[in-house]
Design a protein around this motif. Sequence first.
Motif, PDB file in Angstrom:
ATOM      1  N   GLU A  13       0.836  -1.205   0.000  1.00 12.52           N
ATOM      2  CA  GLU A  13       0.000   0.000   0.000  1.00 12.52           C
ATOM      3  C   GLU A  13       0.874   1.260   0.000  1.00 12.52           C
ATOM      4  O   GLU A  13       0.602   2.211  -0.731  1.00 12.52           O
ATOM      5  CB  GLU A  13      -0.919  -0.029   1.225  1.00 12.52           C
ATOM      6  N   GLU A  14       1.927   1.236   0.799  1.00  6.57           N
ATOM      7  CA  GLU A  14       2.823   2.393   0.872  1.00  6.57           C
ATOM      8  C   GLU A  14       3.555   2.612  -0.450  1.00  6.57           C
ATOM      9  O   GLU A  14       3.632   3.736  -0.946  1.00  6.57           O
ATOM     10  CB  GLU A  14       3.839   2.210   1.999  1.00  6.57           C
ATOM     11  N   SER A  16       2.591   1.598  -3.354  1.00  7.54           N
ATOM     12  CA  SER A  16       1.560   1.986  -4.316  1.00  7.54           C
ATOM     13  C   SER A  16       1.315   3.494  -4.254  1.00  7.54           C
ATOM     14  O   SER A  16       1.144   4.143  -5.290  1.00  7.54           O
ATOM     15  CB  SER A  16       0.274   1.217  -4.039  1.00  7.54           C
ATOM     16  N   MET A  17       1.309   4.043  -3.043  1.00  6.14           N
ATOM     17  CA  MET A  17       1.148   5.504  -2.896  1.00  6.14           C
ATOM     18  C   MET A  17       2.305   6.242  -3.552  1.00  6.14           C
ATOM     19  O   MET A  17       2.106   7.241  -4.238  1.00  6.14           O
ATOM     20  CB  MET A  17       1.078   5.894  -1.414  1.00  6.14           C
ATOM     21  N   HIS A  18       3.524   5.750  -3.342  1.00  4.25           N
ATOM     22  CA  HIS A  18       4.703   6.405  -3.913  1.00  4.25           C
ATOM     23  C   HIS A  18       4.666   6.399  -5.443  1.00  4.25           C
ATOM     24  O   HIS A  18       4.942   7.408  -6.077  1.00  4.25           O
ATOM     25  CB  HIS A  18       5.993   5.755  -3.422  1.00  4.25           C
ATOM     26  N   VAL A  21       2.008   8.814  -6.809  1.00  6.17           N
ATOM     27  CA  VAL A  21       2.494  10.205  -6.821  1.00  6.17           C
ATOM     28  C   VAL A  21       3.430  10.421  -8.008  1.00  6.17           C
ATOM     29  O   VAL A  21       3.341  11.431  -8.713  1.00  6.17           O
ATOM     30  CB  VAL A  21       3.192  10.557  -5.482  1.00  6.17           C
ATOM     31  N   SER A  67      -5.295   2.436  -9.597  1.00  6.93           N
ATOM     32  CA  SER A  67      -6.334   2.816  -8.614  1.00  6.93           C
ATOM     33  C   SER A  67      -7.249   1.647  -8.247  1.00  6.93           C
ATOM     34  O   SER A  67      -7.794   1.617  -7.144  1.00  6.93           O
ATOM     35  CB  SER A  67      -7.164   3.990  -9.135  1.00  6.93           C
TER      36      SER A  67
END
Length: 190
Positions: A13-14, A16-18, A21, A67
């Motif tokens: 999850e982390e 994926s966020m990076h 962005v 997403s």
Amino acid sequence: HENTPPPIKVLSEELSMHVAVLLETFISKPTAFYMVDGIPWQTWQCLDWPTHAKPPLTLTEVRHKLSIGQYETPGQFAEDVRNVFKNCTTYHWRGAKQYRVDIRANILWEEFNLEYFQILHDESEERKRESSRKRAIDAAQENGAELLEYSKTHTSSESGDDADDDDEKRSRDSEPIDPKQEAEAEATGQ
């Protein structure tokens, strides 16, 4: 390559966020316009574009797949982003060279690789730090258990007076003996 951690096999999850962005950064670049919204191949008379280009065709498609959690690994994500750029860099662009899509895509591809690999490097460093912290905690817990066991087997259950007596005896035993004091002690019975 002892210090190189194994490849990151899961898109956490982390992470994926990076990468989300990172993707948004590229989507917002004016030079990525045709890679975001798609090539107007009919307007440009590039009628063989649909047979040349392999999906995904746009960064918007990659954003959607990210997403909805369609990528299991960061490598799958990167492969799709690179495919968008590859479609643009390998096409002939007859009749549309003035738009310089291939040059723009090539520059963006290089920038993407640099930034993507930096994210992976940072993630790997964090994984190494986390692994090191875990090993240190495990070792400390193991040492703590050993120390507790040692203290249980090597301490007196009494108030500790025996330990003080032992220290005093060791101190007396290590002092030099005066022959006169020894003779007096024997005479008095001490």
